[in-house]
Design a protein around this motif. Structure first.
Motif, short mmCIF file in Angstrom:
data_model
loop_
_atom_site.label_atom_id
_atom_site.label_comp_id
_atom_site.label_asym_id
_atom_site.label_seq_id
_atom_site.Cartn_x
_atom_site.Cartn_y
_atom_site.Cartn_z
N GLY A 189 12.18 14.04 -10.97
CA GLY A 189 12.37 13.19 -9.80
C GLY A 189 11.66 11.86 -9.95
O GLY A 189 11.17 11.50 -11.02
N ARG A 190 11.57 11.13 -8.85
CA ARG A 190 11.04 9.77 -8.86
C ARG A 190 9.52 9.77 -8.67
O ARG A 190 8.99 10.55 -7.88
N LEU A 191 8.85 8.89 -9.40
CA LEU A 191 7.41 8.74 -9.29
C LEU A 191 7.09 7.25 -9.20
O LEU A 191 7.38 6.49 -10.12
N ASN A 192 6.51 6.82 -8.08
CA ASN A 192 6.21 5.41 -7.85
C ASN A 192 4.71 5.18 -7.95
O ASN A 192 3.92 5.82 -7.25
N LEU A 195 3.48 -3.59 -11.58
CA LEU A 195 2.24 -4.25 -11.95
C LEU A 195 2.05 -5.48 -11.08
O LEU A 195 2.84 -6.43 -11.15
N THR A 196 1.03 -5.46 -10.26
CA THR A 196 0.75 -6.56 -9.34
C THR A 196 -0.72 -6.53 -8.97
O THR A 196 -1.33 -5.46 -8.92
N ASN A 197 -1.28 -7.70 -8.71
CA ASN A 197 -2.66 -7.78 -8.26
C ASN A 197 -2.77 -7.76 -6.74
O ASN A 197 -3.87 -7.85 -6.20
N GLN A 198 -1.64 -7.64 -6.06
CA GLN A 198 -1.65 -7.51 -4.61
C GLN A 198 -1.99 -6.08 -4.21
O GLN A 198 -1.62 -5.12 -4.91
N MET A 199 -2.68 -5.92 -3.09
CA MET A 199 -3.02 -4.60 -2.57
C MET A 199 -1.85 -4.09 -1.73
O MET A 199 -1.74 -4.40 -0.55
N LEU A 200 -0.97 -3.34 -2.36
CA LEU A 200 0.21 -2.86 -1.68
C LEU A 200 -0.14 -1.72 -0.72
O LEU A 200 -1.10 -0.98 -0.93
N ASP A 201 0.65 -1.59 0.33
CA ASP A 201 0.50 -0.49 1.29
C ASP A 201 1.22 0.72 0.72
O ASP A 201 2.45 0.77 0.69
N LEU A 202 0.46 1.71 0.28
CA LEU A 202 1.06 2.85 -0.42
C LEU A 202 1.99 3.65 0.49
O LEU A 202 3.03 4.12 0.04
N VAL A 203 1.60 3.81 1.74
CA VAL A 203 2.40 4.63 2.66
C VAL A 203 3.66 3.88 3.06
O VAL A 203 4.77 4.40 2.97
N GLU A 251 5.17 1.45 1.63
CA GLU A 251 6.07 1.13 0.52
C GLU A 251 6.35 2.32 -0.38
O GLU A 251 6.89 2.18 -1.48
N SER A 252 5.98 3.52 0.10
CA SER A 252 6.34 4.80 -0.56
C SER A 252 5.84 4.91 -1.99
O SER A 252 6.57 5.32 -2.89
N ILE A 263 -12.81 2.73 -12.32
CA ILE A 263 -11.36 2.64 -12.39
C ILE A 263 -10.86 3.82 -11.54
O ILE A 263 -11.15 4.97 -11.86
N TRP A 264 -10.13 3.53 -10.48
CA TRP A 264 -9.82 4.54 -9.49
C TRP A 264 -8.31 4.78 -9.38
O TRP A 264 -7.51 3.86 -9.55
N ALA A 265 -7.96 6.01 -9.06
CA ALA A 265 -6.59 6.34 -8.64
C ALA A 265 -6.64 6.62 -7.15
O ALA A 265 -7.43 7.44 -6.68
N LEU A 266 -5.83 5.91 -6.40
CA LEU A 266 -5.73 6.11 -4.95
C LEU A 266 -4.39 6.74 -4.63
O LEU A 266 -3.36 6.38 -5.23
N TYR A 267 -4.38 7.67 -3.68
CA TYR A 267 -3.13 8.27 -3.25
C TYR A 267 -3.25 8.68 -1.80
O TYR A 267 -4.35 8.93 -1.29
N PRO A 268 -2.11 8.73 -1.08
CA PRO A 268 -2.17 9.07 0.34
C PRO A 268 -2.76 10.46 0.56
O PRO A 268 -2.60 11.36 -0.26
N GLN A 269 -3.47 10.61 1.67
CA GLN A 269 -4.06 11.91 1.97
C GLN A 269 -2.96 12.95 2.11
O GLN A 269 -2.00 12.77 2.83
N ASN A 270 -3.14 14.03 1.39
CA ASN A 270 -2.13 15.10 1.38
C ASN A 270 -2.81 16.34 0.83
O ASN A 270 -3.34 16.33 -0.27
N ARG A 271 -2.77 17.39 1.57
CA ARG A 271 -3.44 18.62 1.11
C ARG A 271 -2.80 19.18 -0.15
O ARG A 271 -3.44 19.82 -0.96
N HIS A 272 -1.50 18.94 -0.29
CA HIS A 272 -0.79 19.53 -1.43
C HIS A 272 -0.15 18.43 -2.27
O HIS A 272 0.93 17.93 -1.95
#
Length: 289
Positions: free
Chosen positions: A92-95, A127-135, A137-138, A263-272
């Motif tokens: 599937g898709r991975l953004n 690839l962008t230096n802008q702080m995108l809204d993860l939620v 912009e999916s 160097i960090w990986a950020l991802y939306p809060q999600n238990r699973h």
């Protein structure tokens, strides 16, 4: 030794507020649910529900017990999902998104290796230096560098980066080598987007304003300028490591070097976390370490 017996029945009754509805939910008889609850109350020596012919109400003690049991059952379900996910092939898709330079040099090659391993994936790497809204912009994942701002996102540290101050041998032969922070005032300091450099002196962070005749928002352009003897630069390791190894640049003021940042990986809060995101996190962590 703690017993699980009766816990599922208790949670079902607490959530349904009915022995009959709980029995239907669990696919067992109402009598069996009632027996398990009575046995549980006997074992705990406390009343968990008030029962009348019309309704079932949880007691204060029952509510406390429910809060803990719900967490335990959620954890068990999470553990089962995690083990089950090991058998699944990510697809599937991975953004994901990453800063431009670090993304080009470090993240993109690792992502490409990940696609080779899991060809059923469809990856969108921005690839962008802008702080995108993860939620909004999916995005499943974002790579961030340095200090993190307060965020509702989950964060995992993947690696660290070191900032080097360096100059070319040619520049140093003409202008001399600085050995203390105060000597930087006498030198040409090539600036990026931030007007100060980061150091640590006597265990405390110190920011120093620097001046020079070139300011540029491209790290690679500053590396080129430093290599041509135009001045001193401060940049992260992924810009200058190869130049230092080849002795085209010389590291300076190592005694005042600021501590490495993340160097960090950020991802939306999600238990699973989905298998593909969890596997990518592991892959990036191994590749960047």
């Amino acid at each position: 030794m703690y017993s699980w017996e009766g816990v599922s029945e208790f949670v079902a009754v607490a959530e349904a507020a009915s022995f009959t509805a709980a029995a239907n939910r669990l696919g067992i008889s109402t009598a069996q649910v009632s027996r398990q609850i009575r046995a549980l109350e006997t074992r705990l020596a406390v009343k968990l529900f008030y029962r009348t012919t019309r309704k079932v109400t949880i007691t204060d003690a029952g509510q406390i017990y429910y809060n803990h049991c719900r967490q335990v059952l959620d954890g068990l379900a999470e553990a089962e999902r995690a083990v089950s996910d090991l058998q699944k092939t990510p697809k599937g898709r991975l953004n994901l998104t990453a800063p431009v330079t670090y993304g080009e040099s470090r993240i993109a090659p690792l992502v490409n290796d990940f696609i080779v391993r899991y060809p059923e994936l469809e990856v969108n790497l921005t690839l962008t230096n802008q702080m995108l809204d993860l939620v909004a912009e999916s995005y499943d994942l974002a790579i961030r560098l340095g200090e993190l701002e307060d965020s509702s996102m989950m964060a995992k540290r993947l690696a660290s980066r070191t900032h080097y101050v360096c100059a070319s041998p040619g520049y140093l032969s003409i202008h001399g080598t600085p050995h203390t922070l105060s000597e930087l005032e006498q030198h040409i300091c090539l600036q990026g987007t931030v007007g100060y450099w980061r150091f640590q002196e006597e265990g405390k962070p110190r920011h120093i304003r620097v001046t020079g005749n070139l300011r540029c928002n491209s790290g690679w352009a500053l590396v080129d300028a430093a290599g041509k003897g135009l001045g001193i630069i401060q940049l992260p390791d992924y810009y200058v490591q190869d130049e230092i190894r080849a002795q085209r640049l010389v590291p300076l003021l190592d005694a005042y070097r600021a501590p490495d940042d993340g160097i960090w990986a950020l991802y939306p809060q999600n238990r699973h976390l989905s298998p593909k995101v969890r596997l990518l996190l592991d892959h990036l962590g191994q590749g960047l370490s």
